[in-house]
Scaffold this active site. Structure first.
Site, mmCIF file in Angstrom:
data_model
loop_
_atom_site.group_PDB
_atom_site.id
_atom_site.type_symbol
_atom_site.label_atom_id
_atom_site.label_comp_id
_atom_site.label_asym_id
_atom_site.label_seq_id
_atom_site.Cartn_x
_atom_site.Cartn_y
_atom_site.Cartn_z
ATOM 1 N N ASP A 1 0.823 -1.212 0.000
ATOM 2 C CA ASP A 1 0.000 0.000 0.000
ATOM 3 C C ASP A 1 0.862 1.269 0.000
ATOM 4 O OD1 ASP A 1 -3.189 0.576 1.062
ATOM 5 O OD2 ASP A 1 -1.730 2.206 1.188
ATOM 6 N N CYS B 1 -6.872 -1.752 4.531
ATOM 7 C CA CYS B 1 -6.056 -2.594 3.631
ATOM 8 C C CYS B 1 -6.933 -3.236 2.542
ATOM 9 C CB CYS B 1 -5.340 -3.686 4.429
ATOM 10 S SG CYS B 1 -4.283 -4.720 3.392
ATOM 11 N N ARG C 1 0.336 4.084 1.118
ATOM 12 C CA ARG C 1 0.248 4.949 2.301
ATOM 13 C C ARG C 1 1.070 4.419 3.477
ATOM 14 N NH1 ARG C 1 -6.061 4.247 2.285
ATOM 15 N NH2 ARG C 1 -5.246 2.168 1.848
HETATM 16 ZN ZN LIG Z 1 -2.745 -3.368 2.446
#
Ligand SMILES: [Zn+2]
Length: 225
Positions: free
Chosen positions: A41, A101, A43
Site C-alpha cells: 500500500d 487494507c 500509504r
Molecule cells: Zn494493504
C-alpha cells in the site's frame, strides 16, 4: 511520471550530497537489523514511519503483508526471509498490517476479486490464513464492516507471524534466541501503531505514553472478558 523525475532531481542535487558519506559506507555492504514485512500500500512508508536512514530496514512488501508457509515456494517471500535471517542475521522481524487494507477488504468481499485472478491467487497462495479469516467472518456477523476489517487485519498479522515462525531459518533463530518477532498494525489516519502482545493476546499502542493512556480501558475489557 514527471512528479517522480522532479523528486529524483531534488534527491540527486540536494539529499544525496547531504548523505554522501552514508551512501559511500553503504555502497558495498549492508547490515540492517530488521526485516520489515508490510503491505505494498502506497500509504504505508516504513522508513518514514520509523525515521530510518538507508541500510536499517530490509523490506519485504506484498499485498496484505502475507507470508506463505515454507511449503509454498511460489513467491519470493521465503527467499527474502531466509536471506534476511541466515545471511544478514537480522535481530528483529516486524509483520506490519495497516488500516483500510485492500487485501483484507478483498478477503472480506471475495466477489471484488472476480476481475483480479492474480490477486485472488496470491491471497489463496497465502495458505490457510485466507480460509481461516473467511470462517472467522462468518462467526462475527454482528460486527460492522469496519469492526470486522479491523479484527481481520489484526488476526491476519497474527496468522502471518505464525507462518513466519514455521520457516526453518526463523524457527532455528527463534530457538537460539537470535531473533524476535513483532506484529504491528499501522493506522493511516492517526499515524498510530498498535503492537501485538502475545502474553495478553491483544494489540496495544507501541509507544509507552499512548499505551498508558488506554491501559484502564484495556484492563476493564479484560475484566469483562
Ligand atoms: Zn494493504
Amino acid at each position: 511520471m514527471q512528479q517522480l523525475i522532479d523528486g529524483y532531481g531534488r534527491f540527486r542535487s540536494k539529499v544525496f550530497p547531504q548523505h554522501a558519506k552514508l551512501f559511500e559506507k553503504l555502497a558495498n555492504t549492508q547490515h540492517p537489523g530488521t526485516l520489515f514485512i508490510c503491505c505494498s500500500d502506497s500509504r504505508v512508508m516504513p522508513e518514514m514511519m520509523m525515521q530510518c536512514d538507508p541500510g536499517v530496514l530490509f523490506s519485504c512488501r506484498n499485498a496484505g503483508n502475507l507470508i506463505p508457509p515454507p511449503t509454498e515456494t511460489g513467491s519470493g517471500v521465503p527467499a527474502t526471509i531466509e536471506y534476511a535471517v541466515r545471511v544478514l542475521k537480522v535481530q528483529d522481524i516486524v509483520v506490519c498490517g495497516h488500516s483500510d487494507c485492500g487485501a483484507m477488504k478483498a478477503i472480506l468481499k471475495p466477489e471484488a476479486l472476480e476481475s483480479l485472478p492474480v490477486v485472488r491467487g496470491w491471497l489463496e497462495h497465502a495458505g490457510p490464513s485466507a480460509r481461516w479469516l473467511t470462517r472467522m467472518l462468518k462467526t462475527s456477523a454482528s460486527m460492522s464492516f469496519e469492526e470486522t476489517l479491523k479484527a481481520v487485519t489484526e488476526a491476519n498479522v497474527i496468522v502471518q507471524m505464525q507462518n513466519l515462525s514455521m520457516h526453518p531459518s526463523v524457527d532455528e533463530a527463534l530457538k537460539q534466541g537470535k531473533v524476535s518477532l513483532h506484529g504491528w498494525v499501522y493506522d493511516i489516519a492517526s499515524g498510530g501503531i498498535r503492537s501485538f502482545d502475545p502474553r495478553q493476546g491483544a494489540f496495544f499502542p507501541l509507544l509507552p505514553e499512548t499505551r498508558a493512556a488506554v491501559e484502564p480501558r484495556a484492563k476493564q475489557e479484560r475484566k469483562i472478558a
